[in-house]
Design a protein around this motif. Structure first.
Motif, PDB file in Angstrom:
ATOM      1  N   TYR A 100      40.158  33.442  51.482  1.00  9.65           N
ATOM      2  CA  TYR A 100      39.150  32.372  51.432  1.00  9.65           C
ATOM      3  C   TYR A 100      39.502  31.189  50.540  1.00  9.65           C
ATOM      4  N   GLU A 101      40.540  31.295  49.741  1.00  8.82           N
ATOM      5  CA  GLU A 101      40.926  30.197  48.867  1.00  8.82           C
ATOM      6  C   GLU A 101      39.728  29.649  48.084  1.00  8.82           C
ATOM      7  N   LEU A 102      38.998  30.534  47.421  1.00 10.28           N
ATOM      8  CA  LEU A 102      37.881  30.112  46.578  1.00 10.28           C
ATOM      9  C   LEU A 102      38.435  29.384  45.365  1.00 10.28           C
ATOM     10  N   PRO A 103      37.650  28.482  44.770  1.00  8.28           N
ATOM     11  CA  PRO A 103      38.095  27.836  43.529  1.00  8.28           C
ATOM     12  C   PRO A 103      38.450  28.904  42.488  1.00  8.28           C
ATOM     13  N   ALA A 104      39.500  28.605  41.714  1.00  8.80           N
ATOM     14  CA  ALA A 104      40.041  29.615  40.792  1.00  8.80           C
ATOM     15  C   ALA A 104      38.994  30.127  39.798  1.00  8.80           C
ATOM     16  N   ASP A 105      38.161  29.201  39.262  1.00  2.00           N
ATOM     17  CA  ASP A 105      37.207  29.653  38.242  1.00  2.00           C
ATOM     18  C   ASP A 105      36.122  30.532  38.853  1.00  2.00           C
ATOM     19  N   GLU A 106      35.738  30.195  40.103  1.00  2.00           N
ATOM     20  CA  GLU A 106      34.735  31.015  40.779  1.00  2.00           C
ATOM     21  C   GLU A 106      35.296  32.431  40.981  1.00  2.00           C
ATOM     22  N   LEU A 107      36.529  32.475  41.459  1.00  2.00           N
ATOM     23  CA  LEU A 107      37.164  33.761  41.697  1.00  2.00           C
ATOM     24  C   LEU A 107      37.240  34.583  40.408  1.00  2.00           C
ATOM     25  N   GLU A 108      37.603  33.929  39.312  1.00  2.00           N
ATOM     26  CA  GLU A 108      37.727  34.662  38.044  1.00  2.00           C
ATOM     27  C   GLU A 108      36.381  35.198  37.585  1.00  2.00           C
ATOM     28  N   THR A 109      35.325  34.400  37.822  1.00  7.16           N
ATOM     29  CA  THR A 109      33.982  34.866  37.464  1.00  7.16           C
ATOM     30  C   THR A 109      33.628  36.120  38.258  1.00  7.16           C
ATOM     31  N   TYR A 110      33.906  36.078  39.548  1.00  2.00           N
ATOM     32  CA  TYR A 110      33.586  37.241  40.389  1.00  2.00           C
ATOM     33  C   TYR A 110      34.388  38.468  39.948  1.00  2.00           C
ATOM     34  N   ARG A 111      35.666  38.219  39.667  1.00  2.00           N
ATOM     35  CA  ARG A 111      36.536  39.301  39.227  1.00  2.00           C
ATOM     36  C   ARG A 111      35.987  39.948  37.954  1.00  2.00           C
ATOM     37  N   ASP A 112      35.526  39.083  37.067  1.00  2.00           N
ATOM     38  CA  ASP A 112      35.004  39.560  35.791  1.00  2.00           C
ATOM     39  C   ASP A 112      33.727  40.401  35.989  1.00  2.00           C
ATOM     40  N   LEU A 113      32.864  39.951  36.901  1.00  2.00           N
ATOM     41  CA  LEU A 113      31.555  40.584  37.023  1.00  2.00           C
ATOM     42  C   LEU A 113      31.493  41.655  38.112  1.00  2.00           C
ATOM     43  N   GLY A 114      32.504  41.713  38.941  1.00  2.00           N
ATOM     44  CA  GLY A 114      32.455  42.690  40.048  1.00  2.00           C
ATOM     45  C   GLY A 114      31.621  42.178  41.208  1.00  2.00           C
ATOM     46  N   ILE A 115      31.599  40.856  41.402  1.00  2.00           N
ATOM     47  CA  ILE A 115      30.837  40.286  42.526  1.00  2.00           C
ATOM     48  C   ILE A 115      31.721  40.254  43.774  1.00  2.00           C
ATOM     49  N   LEU A 116      31.179  40.750  44.873  1.00  2.00           N
ATOM     50  CA  LEU A 116      31.886  40.740  46.159  1.00  2.00           C
ATOM     51  C   LEU A 116      31.443  39.526  46.957  1.00  2.00           C
ATOM     52  N   TYR A 117      32.321  39.087  47.869  1.00  2.00           N
ATOM     53  CA  TYR A 117      32.071  37.847  48.601  1.00  2.00           C
ATOM     54  C   TYR A 117      32.355  38.048  50.069  1.00  2.00           C
TER      55      TYR A 117
END
Lengths: 594, 594
Positions: free
Chosen positions: A529-546
């Motif tokens: 999905y080529e999400l913005p890097a900071d968004e991706l890092e936030t999800y990675r940190d919190l365990g958010i799926l997309y």
């Protein structure tokens, strides 16, 4: 109309089958020959048993490979038929099903078939019996209902008519409109079965995968309308071969079958039911637990506030936005660990909803009427979950919240949760199709396509049901195999949030754990999905799926730890996303297995 | 040849899958992307884990929907591929599987597909990676292996070749001979799967019903020969999607898979195994029981005589004609009730049979060598039954009977039993296909068609295996669902008799009960076969079942009561009847349920 069921639909001995059919409320049965042959009861005893149970014997079936054969073989077939007609007289059955011939010895000669069927009908008539001739979808020369009717028409015998079977007609893709060209009095019998739409060998499909009308993909209702237009006035009779039904409790299967016929009659305009009352939302989810601490801690972390206490029972109300959770610590609920025990459905007219549920054979539960209790119309779903039709603070209706004493010291809810997005219920494996039909017919929900989800230890089957115009979403899951190591049937409540990152951060700050998702998932997400890097890092940190659908709708979700048999999910939908993140299910299931 | 297995074949977490593959003895694995994405291990950790286990990573798979698309979309696909190639570098995988495009956006333009695959191969080459292009059987435009090869040929890139998959090729009915026209060095990978022959949607067939080579109906061996003739020298790699394997123990599935490749290599002439030593008969059936009385009473009634006592163990030998039954009351066997614990197979060369079993990964059991014991080559069948390769009183070979002290006061056997006709073993449901392959490959038996048998509470699946020229007959049964109320896995021993009526009368006179068969069965038999009235009455009286095949061969059989998990059958075959009375199974099963 009279309603019948073939004994082959039900599990067990013939006695068990008859008892189940009668208890469910059927008027009659088709006796499947194998069930009679294997029974220790004589035909006379079976006849008496049916009479005691108030069941008529509407059909004896099947008689195979009779017609369209060389004369010498036909003589043998007639002798065989005479034995069966004698048996039917002892049994008190007056209609026999004759299936179109499948054997290599049959000839492609309609006149021969018609002449021989007329001779068979002569013999039948002498015994007071009618012959209903049916085209099997895999008959050697006769495989369509219109062909069978042409032969019956040619034979022109009063004791010979056709049997129509929705599976054989619809699985072949025949046009059922032609049924209206058959005189109603020549339609001797109507057998009904549905089936999931599958591209497979029709014999295997028929023998293993049939289901009750409304559980599959055929337009059985449309077919029934044509049969009624033709003037048929015999019974609606279920004939289903299904590997799961063979193993399931016969009593439940029989109720499921009768419910399917009631819904079919409504759809076909034969006899009305109390109109569906579609729930407009979820009033509450009720968790039952012996130990309220872990659940309370979790709800607190999610930003719920304890806002009420039941006036007569050990039940607390937790609330945030339109999301309400009851935590019930009553003794009757303590045995099985923390479970999702009940769902309150916000219903425009609870009393009318209860009338429809009753008409559709939903098991009614006691109304929990204590001294001060608001009466709740409660029914049991096939998996045992209590469904309560209720009203929340609506004018002119008693509100279930009146049973709760407000807690004035309750803190304001603060987690950004706005309501309950959906409820996911794992079903016992014998009753998945029953559950789909139940939620569809009783609650007026619409089933979506079934999807397979890969768990590390097997495939889940998952099917969502939603109200047509907003309202509750219920996801029914079927766990892989009854051998499942855990033996539990996990359920979950998904809460809608406005901004999942804010809510997830808050949950973690409050000290609750969110399900940890592997880093590899986020690397894959980046590739897809080529999400913005900071968004991706936030999800990675919190365990958010997309997830993202084809029209750009987006779904973000994360999970709490599991308490007992229950876990909670936070979901954020944007752009009209209508699914449940199925693509992420394998990752979530693997993470939950750790 | 090197042997690999795709992680998707096995149940569990990625770590469990890798461990199972290594323990079974595979050389390498295909990493299925979903398994990696869901794993908590980083690619570097997975690489290290594989290295520790001695596994190479032979393939990373799959990359989907890449080629033959509009340019803008292809640019996005290339970016996605770059992410994956980076990941593969971290993982240490040098070959990627690219499946033919299934998306609606792909165009029917071979030149476009070839140009884009060449560009993908350029990028791959920069990463030290090779692209193996595979035609999915349901690919939108490219669905056959020869079409995929034409595109690869046109692209003409050193880092681009084809992946051949036996399922995709054989399920489409493609002629595999054309494989020999592909230069061997352009066949980058070979994936192997078998499947039962089914007429169904190929995608569903592929996703749920694949099995290991030798377990289905495809000629996988023939295909492999063509691939080898083309000059392929990469690994033989299993790729199986199977709903049952997903739930089964990964370690056992891996051994089953490797056994299938070993047998395949033998059949394809790649590498020989010790030649099959087909058993010539059944030396004995061994019943283990804590209480020998009921079994002894039954054997006595059947006319068996106690003819020997083991010199060192609590085992007694009962004999009649060539039928020998051991009754073992050793302590280790008492826990699970009476069971059929072991089968002695009369084997021309027991030591050679043991060498073949070992080469095919059959678990060897201790040789039970007591002071005086004749060593027996023992292996465990997948259901836990001990199989003993042995010789009975044959010159030049130690006879297992030497361990038994003759009992001189034994009465002469008198029941008309001449030998063991067949043994029927109910299998644990996860391991049915494994058991068929085991008996076929290890013992050299031939599997017959699978048949469905209706029990009152579900369908049995039954499959017989026989030696090509007489010898043991073993019937493997699969009971309906693990929910089966009894929880037991019944087994039975069928004895051959010369005249079943005489033997059955004797059994009854001796006071043993034969299974009672309902009168309705005999009425039906009369309708079907018109047997002489006195014969029918005799059968009705004794509970003898009857079947006749198309060529006039006849089968008469009856059953004893069940002791523990075991019952006994008497069978009389005439006229070359080769079956097992499947038509009577529903009646017998219903009678046993009472």
């Amino acid at each position: 109309m009279r309603k019948s069921i073939a004994t082959v639909c039900l599990s067990g001995t013939l006695t068990e089958k008859l008892t189940a059919a009668a208890r469910a409320g059927f008027d009659g049965v088709e006796i499947f020959e194998n069930d009679l042959v294997a029974a220790p009861l004589s035909p006379e005893e079976i006849r008496a048993r049916c009479a005691d149970l108030g069941l008529s014997i509407d059909l004896y079936q099947p008689m195979r490979d009779i017609e369209g054969v060389p004369e010498e073989l036909f003589d043998r077939n007639l002798r065989r038929a005479r034995h069966k007609f004698d048996l039917m007289r002892r049994l008190g059955a007056d209609t026999v099903l004759v299936c179109s011939n499948v054997s290599p010895q049959t000839l492609a000669d309609d006149s021969l078939a018609a002449r021989q069927l007329a001779r068979l009908a002569d013999l039948a008539q002498d015994h007071g019996i009618r012959v209903a001739y049916e085209a099997l979808a895999w008959g050697r020369h006769v495989s369509t209902y219109d062909h069978a009717w042409r032969i019956v028409e040619q034979a022109d015998h009063p004791a010979l008519g056709v049997c129509l079977d929705s599976f054989h007609i619809l699985s072949r893709g025949s046009d059922p409109r032609g049924i209206e060209d058959i005189p109603g009095e020549k339609i001797f019998f109507l057998q009904l079965a549905d089936a999931p739409l599958m591209a497979m060998d029709v014999l295997q499909w028929s023998r293993h995968y049939r289901c009750f009308p409304g559980q599959g993909g055929f337009d059985v209702t449309g077919l029934v309308r044509h049969v009624l237009n033709a003037g048929y006035d015999g019974p609606l009779s279920l004939e289903v071969f299904n590997d799961v039904f063979r193993q399931a409790d016969a009593g439940r299967t029989a109720v499921d079958g009768l419910r399917s016929l009631l819904a079919l009659e409504e759809n076909a305009g034969v006899s009305p039911l109390p109109a569906p009352v579609v729930p407009s939302g979820v009033a509450f989810a009720e968790l039952a637990t012996g130990d309220p601490e872990p659940v309370g801690t979790l709800l607190t972390a999610l930003g719920f506030a304890r806002t009420g206490r039941h006036r007569g029972k050990p039940v607390e109300l937790w609330q945030q936005g339109a999301a309400r959770v009851l935590v019930n610590t009553g003794t009757s609920t303590r045995r099985s660990g923390t479970t999702l025990a009940a769902i309150g459905l916000e219903t425009p007219d609870p009393a009318a909803a209860a009338r429809r549920a009753e008409a559709l054979l939903a098991p009614a539960l006691p109304k929990r009427r204590a001294v001060h209790d608001v009466p709740l119309e409660a029914i049991a779903a096939p998996d045992g979950t209590e469904l309560l039709h209720c009203a929340t603070d609506r004018p002119g209706l008693p509100s279930w919240t009146d049973d709760f004493e407000p807690l004035h010291d309750a803190p304001s809810p603060a987690g950004g949760i706005t309501g309950i997005d959906h409820l996911a219920l794992t079903q016992p494996w014998h009753h998945f199709d029953e559950a789909v039909l139940f939620h569809r017919a009783v609650l007026g929900l619409r089933p979506h396509d079934s999807v397979d989800l890969a768990d590390p230890y097997g495939l889940f089957r998952s099917r969502a049901l939603t109200a047509p115009h907003g309202g509750p979403r219920i996801v029914l899951n079927l766990a892989p195999g009854p051998d499942d190591a855990s033996g539990s049937r996990p359920q979950h409540v998904a809460f809608a949030v406005e901004d999942i990152v804010t809510t997830a951060r808050r949950v973690r700050e409050e000290g609750a754990e969110l399900l940890r998702i592997p880093a590899n998932y986020y690397d894959d997400l980046q590739a897809r999905y080529e999400l913005p890097a900071d968004e991706l890092e936030t999800y990675r940190d919190l365990g958010i799926l997309y997830d993202r659908d084809e029209r750009g709708g987006e779904f973000r979700h994360c999970y709490t730890a599991t308490v007992g048999h229950v876990f909670l999910e936070l979901v954020q939908r944007t752009g009209g996303y209508g699914g449940y993140g199925a693509a992420n299910a394998p990752v979530r299931l693997a993470a939950q297995r750790r």
